[in-house]
Design a protein around this motif. Structure first.
Motif, PDB file in Angstrom:
ATOM      1  N   PRO A 192      53.644  47.767  37.629  1.00 28.31           N
ATOM      2  CA  PRO A 192      54.686  46.797  37.245  1.00 28.31           C
ATOM      3  C   PRO A 192      55.935  46.900  38.128  1.00 28.31           C
ATOM      4  N   HIS A 193      56.131  48.044  38.805  1.00 30.74           N
ATOM      5  CA  HIS A 193      57.316  48.209  39.650  1.00 30.74           C
ATOM      6  C   HIS A 193      57.245  47.314  40.883  1.00 30.74           C
ATOM      7  N   TYR A 194      56.049  46.930  41.296  1.00 31.21           N
ATOM      8  CA  TYR A 194      55.887  46.090  42.489  1.00 31.21           C
ATOM      9  C   TYR A 194      55.196  44.790  42.101  1.00 31.21           C
ATOM     10  N   PRO A 195      55.984  43.741  41.841  1.00 31.19           N
ATOM     11  CA  PRO A 195      55.402  42.497  41.315  1.00 31.19           C
ATOM     12  C   PRO A 195      54.356  41.892  42.244  1.00 31.19           C
ATOM     13  N   MET A 196      54.373  42.240  43.514  1.00 31.63           N
ATOM     14  CA  MET A 196      53.400  41.607  44.405  1.00 31.63           C
ATOM     15  C   MET A 196      51.979  42.113  44.161  1.00 31.63           C
ATOM     16  N   LEU A 197      51.850  43.217  43.403  1.00 31.10           N
ATOM     17  CA  LEU A 197      50.516  43.809  43.230  1.00 31.10           C
ATOM     18  C   LEU A 197      49.659  43.026  42.256  1.00 31.10           C
ATOM     19  N   ASP A 198      48.381  42.893  42.573  1.00 28.99           N
ATOM     20  CA  ASP A 198      47.388  42.321  41.674  1.00 28.99           C
ATOM     21  C   ASP A 198      46.802  43.476  40.864  1.00 28.99           C
ATOM     22  N   ARG A 199      47.258  43.608  39.605  1.00 29.77           N
ATOM     23  CA  ARG A 199      46.868  44.760  38.791  1.00 29.77           C
ATOM     24  C   ARG A 199      45.349  44.867  38.660  1.00 29.77           C
ATOM     25  N   ASP A 200      44.674  43.748  38.481  1.00 32.00           N
ATOM     26  CA  ASP A 200      43.221  43.796  38.291  1.00 32.00           C
ATOM     27  C   ASP A 200      42.514  44.417  39.491  1.00 32.00           C
ATOM     28  N   LEU A 201      42.991  44.077  40.686  1.00 34.40           N
ATOM     29  CA  LEU A 201      42.395  44.668  41.890  1.00 34.40           C
ATOM     30  C   LEU A 201      42.646  46.165  41.949  1.00 34.40           C
ATOM     31  N   VAL A 202      43.866  46.583  41.616  1.00 37.76           N
ATOM     32  CA  VAL A 202      44.173  48.019  41.646  1.00 37.76           C
ATOM     33  C   VAL A 202      43.276  48.770  40.671  1.00 37.76           C
ATOM     34  N   ILE A 203      43.180  48.251  39.447  1.00 34.08           N
ATOM     35  CA  ILE A 203      42.352  48.924  38.428  1.00 34.08           C
ATOM     36  C   ILE A 203      40.889  48.996  38.896  1.00 34.08           C
ATOM     37  N   THR A 204      40.393  47.876  39.415  1.00 35.18           N
ATOM     38  CA  THR A 204      39.005  47.863  39.885  1.00 35.18           C
ATOM     39  C   THR A 204      38.808  48.867  41.017  1.00 35.18           C
ATOM     40  N   GLY A 205      39.752  48.907  41.943  1.00 35.61           N
ATOM     41  CA  GLY A 205      39.659  49.841  43.061  1.00 35.61           C
ATOM     42  C   GLY A 205      39.624  51.280  42.579  1.00 35.61           C
ATOM     43  N   ILE A 206      40.447  51.599  41.593  1.00 40.19           N
ATOM     44  CA  ILE A 206      40.480  52.982  41.088  1.00 40.19           C
ATOM     45  C   ILE A 206      39.134  53.353  40.467  1.00 40.19           C
TER      46      ILE A 206
END
Lengths: 337, 337, 337, 337, 337, 337
Positions: E182-196
């Motif tokens: 949430p600190h970086y609005p440009m991030l696509d949370r779904d992609l980050v979660i999937t990547g992890i």
């Protein structure tokens, strides 16, 4: 057919009018110091590139609607500006379908592609291992893939790259491998041959060669190593009874062929066949860089007593053309001797 | 002739008495916890090395005056201690002249040296350039140099090195070069052949192989590259009309054959022949390291589903024996599949 | 004698006519936008370099037959173009023999060469070891070698290099060594002195200084380290009874004086004398680079509160002129203090 | 006074009883294979270290309550075990105050500390710049700091470090600088001298030398460079009218004296004085390493025809003792010559 | 259930008899100095490893037919030898099915696996992008893959690795990502979660954990990055209408998560989500290494004023436990203050 | 207030006259080919930079006495020359005091500085440790320091730097740390917060931002790490009873925050808080570089199917804007598919 090729212009009289078909590699509108807009173009054909300027944008003989990627017919004259040729365009229109061949618009191998392809196929025929033979036959039987394999350059940068470059490089490597593998009885020739044919196959997806040579976005994000592995793996998974261990070895050869982590191979060669693939690939690329540089020096009129320019593929080293230097008369080479 | 070789001991019954001739590689006096002095020896013959202990220094059957570098006849028994064989010496005397052959005392090529030498000479005969042919003929005609060339190991470290190793490596390289050079028409075959024969000739002075394989002090200070250049230059300077440019190229090939400054070449390859020499030398050394490691794994009883030990010549990489792994029954290789 | 030196032109009125003798460093024919051919020249003399243009090729006052390497007399005027001086040449002819001195045409040491040579000789005289003294005396007695030693620059790049630069650097090192060696009693002074005099002697063959400063082909292929070793070894081999171990040490000092493999020394310093030679050589080169940069900044009018430009010999670091900065009035150096 | 020093034991008869005072460097309780507990000690005095074992823990002649850091009196005998001396302790008690001097318990400079200190002070006296002179006088007038400066080792590792080592190194550097600075007129001698005296002053806080030589926690977290800068800055800030620019330069010299970021200097030398400080510091440290290694080889009985051990301070290089090698009779050094 | 765990033995009386179930990690036959054969075993359970010896091979209470990988019940006693515990085995038999749980035989996460899995699933539930949600649901619905995901260690080396380690690491990363994204609005949370969730999924094939933790041959040749990409790509290719660009991005995140070519990622992160994945993965691994090292120091009884051992995951750095050091009484930390 | 901003000119008609206030960043007199002198200026305001030329030096409407660092009012027109805007200045005078605000002349944060400062203060208020709270309160209570903290850029290079950049970066880091620290219970939050607020405080002295952004001489010689440590240490030494160990840890965090020796930190992070500071600082700087590059591409009109330019802060990598690329229509991305 086109009227004149870019490489012909070096011998052409400055200022004399000529016609030609060219691929528009880039197009930018700019303004002169006096505020007048003009077009700056990069035009290309199979023999090279040429900067061009359209000064009269309003002239009805200049097409309004052409764009990067179009093939155009242009008329004008060339002059040398600070050692670079520049074309002044007087007339320009988009070429009509059939008027010219897109293959004439980009640099291309000097070998006959059909003959190179035949050599490739005869190497596939020579394989003993039925699984590897079926794998290669299956992949090369895909018409779109085979066409791309025949067209793809081996690399992006213009001076190292041309249409058909991938195929030319692979066929040279196959012939070289056929000389080297018998020297080392421990080598599995079929694996080496398979590795050579597939090692750079991902380049058909990493690069695009519609307008100049460029990386696709997918190519930038995944790389030709991964793309080649995926293509191979998908084919294998559709073959009946392909031995799992053999699949691992084939994929390992593609993965490791750059030979070092810092060159983008995520694994180093761990079988003799992969080691040999990496060595021969590297040697052949460097020898082609040397040969290309020697030709370029000849074209540029360098003498036998001069080193070449710095060669990018050899860590910016300058080279010496052995045969020419030995054949030239020995002047007193050493200062004050 | 000697009674038993070190490599035979692995199969020999522990504790059973045997005789053998050995070269004393090192000799140190030590003391047990209880203060009793004993001798710790490293003994060698052409098949390997063996640790040995002499517990009874006062025993009249143990010679007092032998030293490092002597060949001795020893009687005793062997036992395994923490996976290493150790000999307990009961009797020991210095061998008399003629009783044994020093060549039996160090590891040695498995090829016939006379035959290797003949192959080398036939390559020299095949040269077209009269200057290069005369250079090589002259150098190999020096009896002391030729003998050293036939005897010298290719490197110091025992597992990579054996008497005749230099010659064996050069002959392999010559055969490999004869396969590769026709693939690149720009190459001057005579230069490549000459470079291969001379590239490591400085090793006959850099190394000594009287007692084990060691660097001479001169070798440590100057290196085999400089020593080989000097030897070659001195020979050339005594030949009539040797072309100065050809001399420069021959010396350049010796100087640059390690391929990188950090590997001790003060100049990088700048002619195609030097580039090829560096590649083939590197490839052949690595392939021999791979083959040697595979043999070692077989001797040590490793199975087809195991990687080799870490290989020093390949940046501590572990390798896989392709053929054995493919031939072995596929067990379920992947966890929990 | 020549009428004007290039360095004088900075103070000269733009557009005013002058005469001068210059060495032609390069000569290229080009074409203007309008298709008119002109000559682009690089002219040099001992004080610097100057770009020049000949616009009227057909003018009878412009010689037709001059070439790179010729000394010419040119008349014309200079103007500043984008901060660089450029000469417009109105007349130009090849200088006749005797009209000028080639030594005036390249940058040259500001010291008296005869005096530097005398200092060098007195260091040779001071040696105690008769073999080393004879070695140096013999080499310096070769007239061609001695003349080259007095003329050679210490390096190629113009801003670091001048005629006599090698000798100037060696004499500075000798004086420095005479200060440092007594501090370490373990050092053999004669070896250090010999090493300093011979360490860069190969530069007389690696470089040429006929027309600008350039590497010879031989220099590029072999390097001054190898060339200096060969020159020294050949001399030693002709001396009676030169001790072999002493020869090894002298050659080792030349070989190792760059101090690192990646700087082109194939062996690292292994004796204290070689270690000291490497340190002092490096220190002296860097201190000269610092001094030269400080002078350049003064010439360019930099103030005491400015750092120098980036210095190539110091890894592109910017330096501060201690004395000037301390002497300048302290303004408020720190923002918002 | 103590009865026997550790370095004497090499000549001592094995098994003969002796007494001595030692510093307990470490103490660990262990168990034999048979389950019997014993003590493993590291004992030290100014001449070296010694492993010791106490086998009979219950013996009333063995003190129960001694610990790491205590000075003890021990009686026992020594024997050689696998080339290392080991003491068997029969009696052991804690030394009483006054019985021995702690300074005898750690390795210590062989120079007279008072005389070294005097030399340091005379260098301070020789300064011309009043601010720098006052700075140094003020710092050396702090009794605790001065005592620590006289005691501190120059480094942690035992074989390179001894009490008084810092002072000994600094005085050597001062004498060396006095030789070198006049060679480069651009140098500000006062700055160089000040830099030498202060460059390692942070070591009095980075290291502790109560029990062996160790890093303090603060030393590990901040380092001697930062600690030395802080000490100097605090002193300067209490001096009247110290010029701010001079302060910056003094701090810069301390900060940059390691010469490279990867050696822990956060800034590279940017003034000539800092450059010279870095060179001389490095040269002197390396020459001391060479001298120390030569002495060690002599102690260990290496012959003149042997290279030294690998020297840590010289990138694990092996060295050759020039003078001994030249003086030794020339045997046939090269194999098969 | 087993009678005693290896970690309990530290507190156990030496020599006292105990029973236990253990996994045989290795088994080698050796010979004593006196020629008597014995077995050297490495035994393990979830709490650690233990060396064991069977001296009486002929004893009928010792099973003949057990092998590496078997679970055995052994009776014997332990003693300390040079600081390492060693078990003397008096009786040994292979465990019968059901007598013990293999999961008790290897180190294992201290968290509840079912609960970790639930957290993972709730992260999947939280995804908004239906394609990514379906991809993850599909993969985790494969029972064999899901079981392997729950069991797999995160790395091979024993001190960093335990059963369930992969899942534990991923769940920690997911929670951390939920804080940071949430600190970086440009991030696509779904992609980050999937990547992890997918970044290390290839480890289920790269590693085996049947007997200790080891690389499979396939894992050595292909690596977990390639294996994870292949697993993911095959799943995606079977999903309907998965957007090709989204596939490219998911594969790119797996490929690039090591962040550097030399760490085995063939591509560097080129999207913000991949950059963040690389940072968080690296941070979390290092923080776990720190926490693990602090616990180990506590177990080993290190005091608050001591640095830790060198930590492999932090380039062999030693660390300081902030809280303990601040809380400990301040002794005089600095020498001679 | 000023009439027009530099960023407005891109939309402005070429040749149309405008007025504006600008800061003179550089001023050089040059000469045209025809020998006529003119002025070349770099003008700046908060929105960018602009090249400008004054052709008529004698014109009375052009002030004679302005200099680098002055704010001037200029009237003229702009035109595009080779893709770069250039202003032709017709009138120019020095601005009078009060006519404009110097803060309008340099790029500046887009956030409200007062609000950022308030957030910073509320983080200080949230600290529990009274010593750390007092340290921060004391430093921020110094009016000159606080003003500099609010004004300072975070770095020198224009595209990464703006007035208020330091404060903006610190506040972002504080918010990020508040998210991350609770995830790792071992972290001392107060230390982390203190480290973030102080880690770059030396930049207020390392940089100057009067005329453009530049390093001060002191900044070049000492660096912001050392300057920040000194500032902090001096403040602590004036506080009553600040715990020495806490001081060491605070200074260690500043010293080590660059994370690597080669990035200028003389010590590597040795406590978890320093490790986290280094990670978050690095992550936040990189994410800001990514965001800035994405904005720049949008401004420059790059399409969603193009990679960004090479990003200096990410090792010259090109990036892809995830969201834009996913949202764009999928054309056939791969050549010849």
């Amino acid at each position: 057919m086109k009227d004149i090729y870019i490489s012909d212009l070096a011998q052409f009289d400055e200022g004399k009018t000529f016609d030609g078909f060219f691929l528009v590699l880039s197009k930018q509108q700019r303004t002169t110091k006096n505020g007048k807009p003009y077009l700056n173009l990069a035009l290309g054909d199979k023999t090279g590139q040429l900067e061009a300027r359209v000064w009269e944008l309003g002239d009805p003989r200049i097409a309004k609607d052409f764009d990067r990627g179009d093939i155009v017919k242009a008329r004008g004259s060339a002059s040398r500006f600070e050692d670079r040729l520049q074309m002044k365009v007087d007339q320009l229109r988009v070429a009509t379908a059939g008027e010219t061949d897109r293959m004439d618009m980009l640099p291309s191998t000097t070998y006959d592609v059909a003959s190179l392809w035949k050599q490739l196929e005869s190497f596939v025929d020579s394989l003993v291992n039925p699984h590897l033979k079926l794998l290669l036959t299956t992949m090369l039987a895909d018409p779109a893939l085979a066409e791309a394999y025949r067209e793809a350059p081996a690399a992006k940068q213009l001076h190292h790259a041309w249409l058909g470059g991938l195929l030319e490089h692979v066929v040279s490597l196959l012939a070289l491998a056929d000389r080297v593998t018998p020297h080392y009885p421990m080598l599995d020739r079929d694996l080496v041959i398979t590795g050579i044919i597939l090692h750079d196959i991902g380049k058909v997806r990493e690069l695009s060669w519609e307008i100049g040579f460029e990386y696709t976005i997918e190519g930038s994000l995944l790389g030709h190593i991964q793309m080649g592995v995926a293509l191979t793996e998908k084919t294998i998974d559709n073959l009946p009874d392909f031995p799992p261990r053999l699949k691992t070895l084939v994929l390992h050869m593609i993965l490791s062929h750059h030979g070092k982590l810092e060159f983008g191979s995520p694994k180093l060669p761990m079988i003799p066949e992969a080691l040999v693939l990496n060595f021969l690939d590297d040697l052949d690329a460097k020898m082609q860089a040397v040969a290309g540089e020697f030709e370029k020096c000849t074209r540029e009129g360098k003498g036998p007593n001069e080193l070449t320019n710095k060669v990018w593929a050899l860590d910016q080293r300058q080279l010496l053309n052995t045969k020419q230097w030995l054949a030239a008369p020995e002047k007193t080479d050493v200062a004050k001797k």
